[in-house]
Scaffold this motif. Structure first.
Motif, mmCIF file in Angstrom:
data_model
loop_
_atom_site.group_PDB
_atom_site.id
_atom_site.type_symbol
_atom_site.label_atom_id
_atom_site.label_comp_id
_atom_site.label_asym_id
_atom_site.label_seq_id
_atom_site.Cartn_x
_atom_site.Cartn_y
_atom_site.Cartn_z
ATOM 1 N N THR A 3 0.830 -1.198 0.000
ATOM 2 C CA THR A 3 0.000 0.000 0.000
ATOM 3 C C THR A 3 0.866 1.251 0.000
ATOM 4 O O THR A 3 1.728 1.413 0.859
ATOM 5 C CB THR A 3 -0.926 0.023 1.238
ATOM 6 N N SER A 4 0.604 2.123 -0.976
ATOM 7 C CA SER A 4 1.309 3.408 -1.093
ATOM 8 C C SER A 4 0.309 4.543 -0.982
ATOM 9 O O SER A 4 -0.757 4.499 -1.601
ATOM 10 C CB SER A 4 2.011 3.532 -2.444
ATOM 11 N N ALA A 115 -0.361 1.944 5.513
ATOM 12 C CA ALA A 115 0.480 2.123 4.325
ATOM 13 C C ALA A 115 1.915 1.691 4.582
ATOM 14 O O ALA A 115 2.443 1.837 5.686
ATOM 15 C CB ALA A 115 0.448 3.585 3.876
#
Length: 165
Positions: A3-4, A115
């Motif tokens: 996750t970015s 993230a």
């Protein structure tokens, strides 16, 4: 799933999309995109950056950029374009327009999504970068995950960046 959180100020070019979606090889990736409306950024700093880049016509036109609440509608369109471009590559992508305090929102999104990294993809902001007041420099002290700073380029250029954590 990797996750970015992706912080941007204009729609991603095809080269930008390709670059951010291939940073981690074949890993499946999910993006949470935060779009900062350009009209909510400091007009003088934008003009100085344009002059420093030799983009004199852009510096002159900075005053024509919609400001305040009028900046949100173009940002919504740019965000929708970017989300679709990311999804077209097979990535998952959601996002929102930043209304106030982008770094506070960034921190809460990083916490809520778990993230793995933050990617700040912008045009160069020389004055802010010199004083370490740009998003990436400030985010490195707030989010607790690696922050990658990339510069957006035209469709035929490759983004360039610096890593930090």
């Amino acid at each position: 799933m990797f996750t970015s959180v992706l912080m941007i100020e204009k729609p991603l070019t095809p080269a930008d999309v390709e670059f951010v979606t291939t940073l981690h090889g074949d890993d499946r990736i999910s993006f949470f995109v935060l779009m900062q409306p350009r009209g909510k950024q400091d007009l003088l700093l934008r003009a100085i950056d344009d002059v420093a880049l030799g983009e004199f016509d852009d510096a002159v036109r900075e005053g024509e950029e919609p400001g305040g609440d009028r900046a949100e509608a173009p940002a919504e369109v740019a965000l929708a374009h970017t989300l679709q471009a990311l999804r077209d590559t097979g990535a998952e992508a959601v996002g929102r327009v930043v209304e106030d305090h982008p770094l506070d929102l960034l921190r809460s999104v990083v916490d809520e999504t778990g993230a793995d990294e933050v990617i700040v993809l912008t045009t160069p902001h020389f004055v802010e970068e010199f004083f370490h007041r740009d998003w990436a420099s400030r985010a490195r002290h707030k989010v607790g995950v690696p922050v990658l700073k990339l510069f957006s380029h035209a469709a035929d250029d490759q983004p360039q960046g610096t890593a930090g954590g």
